[in-house]
Design a protein around this motif. Structure first.
Motif: not given
Length: 365
Positions: A96-115
């Protein structure tokens, strides 16, 4: 009366034009370039030859574009019902956090932490009682999602590095060569690269945990100074200026040897004193610092890239051409080859004069 004033006006205009031409022809140099050009001119004056004409230093190649350096990771489309079905695995709030607006524009480093967090939750779910409470379809759904995220995690960690503005800034062409008086932030930068390497190697290690603040802090360190670009441009500048001076020396020795039959002379003695005062005292310490710093830094960068199990062709080509410590055409190897040629020529000259200098580590290696 009016005609009589024209010659004075013409003289003033001519004088101003000469000053403008002289000002245009006198390029101001600073940093390492000023050090090398001063060395060239002073040695040439004693040799009574024209100093080399320093050509503008080359720049490094452009870093691969975003499309060339990043993997295209397909979005994993999971409906809310599918995610809810796997709620026993604890992924619903994360997705849910990943799919919200902030999650969609997160920098690549934060996307890796999510993955990374998602993969660990999925993998961990297989080792809990939660998996026994899933029906067969949900278990297959969990298996497929786990396999997909396992395959995507190395791509995400690569993108976290090569998609970050901090890492890209280290290769900026809008940079200069390392200055002789500069305090090189090598310790902090090496620590940052070592952390990124450790994180890459341990992303599948459940015993290791990533901290967002630590990751972003190390990335910020790399952004503070374009160290890779400064190192490469310093190596290229040193190679260029030393090669220019070596060519001048070789031409002078071929025309008129510095010494004859192993005997020195007053001109050779003056040249020797100036060599000690310029190359040994001023130029060599800079070359030694540059050699040590560039070897450590380029070695650390290569170690980081080798830690990744994936890569992009454009980055591989850039690495081979610019970051390699072994490729004969790389800036590092060209620097060592040119420096050795320059030092060997001076050694031959002083042997011919029986004036070998008693200095340590003349090569700066």
């Amino acid at each position: 009366m009016v005609r009589g004033k024209f010659p004075r006006v013409e003289q003033r205009l001519l004088g101003a034009l000469i000053l403008m031409i002289m000002a245009t022809g006198c390029e101001r140099r600073s940093g390492a370039d000023a050090l090398f050009v001063d060395y060239q001119q002073r040695i040439s004056n004693v040799l009574e030859v024209d100093a080399p004409t320093p050509r503008p230093p080359d720049n490094i190649a452009a870093f691969p574009s975003r499309d060339e350096r990043l993997f295209d990771i397909p979005e994993t489309r999971q409906g809310m019902l599918d995610v809810y079905a796997l709620r026993e695995c604890g992924i619903t709030s994360l997705v849910a956090r990943r799919n919200n607006q902030l999650g969609k524009v997160a920098p690549p480093s934060q996307r890796w932490l999510y993955e990374l967090e998602l993969w660990r939750l999925l993998r961990g779910c297989w080792n809990t009682d939660a998996v026994t409470r899933l029906d067969e379809d949900d278990r297959q759904r969990l298996l497929g999602l786990t396999r997909t995220k396992t395959a995507q995690l190395p791509l995400a960690s690569w993108n976290a590095l090569f998609g970050s503005s901090e890492w890209v800034a280290s290769f900026s062409r809008a940079s200069t060569a390392l200055a002789p008086e500069a305090a090189i932030p090598l310790t902090e930068s090496l620590a940052a690269v070592d952390y990124l390497r450790h994180a890459t190697l341990n992303q599948f290690n459940p015993a290791w945990s990533a901290q967002s603040s630590v990751l972003e802090s190390h990335l910020y360190t790399l952004q503070s100074e374009p160290l890779t670009a400064e190192v490469l441009r310093a190596l290229m500048l040193a190679s260029q200026r030393l090669s220019e001076m070596t060519n001048t020396l070789e031409a002078r020795v071929a025309d008129r040897p510095i010494c004859y039959k192993g005997h020195s002379n007053p001109n050779a003695d003056r040249l020797y004193d100036l060599f000690i005062a310029t190359f040994i005292t001023e130029v060599q310490p800079y070359l030694a610092t540059l050699s040590r710093a560039s070897r450590r830094w380029l070695g650390a960068v290569n170690n980081l890239l080798e830690a990744h199990s994936v890569s992009m062709p454009a980055v591989d080509r850039y690495r081979q051409a610019w970051l390699s410590l072994t490729d004969p055409k790389s800036p590092w190897q060209q620097f060592n080859e040119t420096l050795q040629r320059h030092v060997t020529l001076w050694q031959d000259i002083w042997r011919s004069c029986d004036l070998m200098p008693k200095a340590k580590n003349e090569s700066g290696a």
